[in-house]
Design an enzyme around this catalytic site. Structure first.
Site, mmCIF file in Angstrom:
data_model
loop_
_atom_site.group_PDB
_atom_site.id
_atom_site.type_symbol
_atom_site.label_atom_id
_atom_site.label_comp_id
_atom_site.label_asym_id
_atom_site.label_seq_id
_atom_site.Cartn_x
_atom_site.Cartn_y
_atom_site.Cartn_z
ATOM 1 N N GLU A 172 60.518 4.326 13.120
ATOM 2 C CA GLU A 172 59.777 5.509 13.880
ATOM 3 C C GLU A 172 58.391 5.235 14.475
ATOM 4 O O GLU A 172 57.477 5.716 14.180
ATOM 5 C CB GLU A 172 59.802 6.760 13.045
ATOM 6 N N GLU B 232 69.627 6.486 11.254
ATOM 7 C CA GLU B 232 69.052 7.585 10.333
ATOM 8 C C GLU B 232 69.071 9.246 10.762
ATOM 9 O O GLU B 232 68.955 9.383 11.899
ATOM 10 C CB GLU B 232 67.513 7.507 9.801
#
Length: 481
Positions: free
Chosen positions: A241, A336
């Site tokens: 991220e 994810e």
């Protein structure tokens, strides 16, 4: 794990407990990877109903292909149409997940690991794991492999050590590899060592340009250190991220910086060390396909990159096909998606099956990974500022195991769509989203969701013949022949 701007599409889940299933295999050798249909039926069906009346159970029904016809909807499967080859399905094995599982009594842990990583009997055949390089937000604290007192630096990484992972994660991975030596492992960093960052903190900040080369060598030391432990890291993502520096730990790494790091530091460092671990970029939401595309547009960076990774806390899963269209020679991975506690089982079964198991694979992903494998009943551990409501696929309290929605969502694919399976053609229906695969042994696997509010009767057509079947509203079926 993204903790500040969850998508409204991610609905809550409820806990539910089913009896622990002991494994039926007695050998540590990998089980046969390709379950065969039963003798009396052309097709085997494994079913999950949203009311939990059936939870990933093989159905004792006869489904035989014939030339009979009816007026019901048809899903046609065509194995002459081929797409990406699959690497596997699984979970993030966070530090907290490893801690909970490794603390179980040895015999109970062994049975659970067999259930997770073997594919025979009622075992679910997990074939891919994501681990954190250093701490994730689902560890009990932040750490890297080169933490130093404030003001110190270590350009030659003389103090690098995998010691934080040697209590739970590395021993557990060794037990998993004894069961399935071929399982693929992906490593993802949440943050570099704090002394390499602009803010000298595990949370936020950016990587200082003067440490790009040192950080590339940090990856090399990690991969070589894991190899010395008998653990092959098949791939790494450059940063978890990279556009979400508010997690703890985290790092802001914009696309230009990631391109520079890969092109002039990480790629050459891997090449110089003879490392064949894949380099995967981005590892963030589907709302920014421009991020990986812009990096892959640089031919000097692209030559070191295997592909791009995605989450779905923002954007639409179809955006992944835009990345494939721009660079069809590069792989895509789905790495994810959380399930929020306390939860809603029917909604998450439907959403995750539709968007991830079916949606991500129909949009070229080679993996689908849920976040995360295990937590306790309080959704711990987590760092200060980390995810406080991340429901594991398993809830573990001592030796007691609760199997949560992500367990069943992944099982519907992982048990049957073995590594090396190829996605094949199948017709879509708005009420019956589906995806089909051909396994290395030649079996066909069709995963179907009833996405409507009504029971659906439909036909599966293959090689000129059809078979009729039914799924209740919101149910998921995996058909194998």
């Amino acid at each position: 794990m993204r903790i500040f701007d969850r998508s409204s599409a991610l609905l809550n889940l409820i806990f539910f407990i089913i009896p622990f299933v002991s494994c039926s295999a007695n050998s540590d050798e990998p089980s046969k990877p390709d379950p065969q249909p039963s003798d009396h039926s052309d097709i085997t069906l494994w079913l999950t109903n949203p009311d939990k009346s059936v939870l990933f159970q093989k159905q004792d029904i006869t489904l035989n292909f014939s030339t009979s016809t009816n007026q019901n909807a048809i899903i046609s499967v065509d194995d002459s149409q081929t797409f990406q080859t699959m690497d596997g399905f699984g979970y993030s094995l966070t530090g907290g997940s490893a801690m909970h599982i490794y603390r179980m009594e040895k015999s109970t842990r062994a049975a659970l690991l067999d259930e997770l990583f073997k594919s025979d009997g009622n075992n679910i055949g997990v074939s891919y794991l994501r681990i954190s390089i250093g701490a994730s937000d689902l560890d009990d604290r932040t750490f890297s492999y080169n933490d130093l007192p404030a003001g110190e630096t270590d350009p030659e990484l003389k103090k690098f050590s995998l010691a934080p992972d040697k209590t739970y994660l590395i021993p557990l991975l060794k037990e998993i590899l004894a069961i399935n030596p071929g399982i693929k492992i992906l490593g993802s960093p949440w943050s570099p060592p704090a002394w390499m960052k602009t803010n000298n903190s595990p949370k936020g900040g950016s990587l200082k340009p003067e440490w790009y080369g040192t950080y590339a060598n940090y990856f090399v030391k990690y991969i070589e250190g894991m190899k010395a432990e008998g653990i092959r890291v098949d791939a790494i993502t450059v940063q978890n991220e990279p556009l979400h520096p508010g997690n703890n730990p985290s790092l802001l790494m914009v696309a230009d910086a990631q391109a520079e790091f890969v092109k002039n530091h990480l790629g050459p460092a891997f090449k110089g060390a003879g490392i064949d671990t894949k380099i995967i970029i981005y590892d963030h939401n589907a709302d920014r396909p421009d991020y990986p595309i812009s990096i892959l547009n640089d031919p000097e960076a692209k030559k070191y990159i295997d592909g791009s990774a995605f989450h779905l806390y923002g954007g639409k899963i179809e955006a992944l096909s835009d990345v494939h269209s721009a660079h069809p020679d590069k792989s895509l991975y789905f790495t994810e998606q959380w399930i929020g506690a306390p939860g809603n089982f029917p909604d998450n079964l439907q959403w995750h099956t539709r968007e991830l198991i079916i949606g991500a694979t129909r949009n070229w992903c080679k993996t689908v990974l849920e976040w995360n494998l295990a937590a306790d009943s309080k959704w711990e551990p987590h760092t200060d500022g980390g995810c406080t409501e991340c429901l594991g696929a398993l809830t573990i309290t001592g030796n007691t195991v609760v199997r949560n929605p992500a367990y069943y969502i992944i099982a519907h694919a992982s048990k049957f769509v073995r590594p090396g399976s190829v996605r094949i053609g199948s017709t879509l229906n708005v009420n019956l989203p589906n995806v089909a695969f051909k396994t290395p042994a030649g079996n066909k696997v069709l995963i179907v969701l009833n996405n409507s509010n009504d029971d659906q009767r439909f036909n599966i057509r293959f090689a000129g013949k059809s078979v009729g079947t039914l799924l209740k509203a919101g149910a998921v079926g995996t058909y194998i022949w």
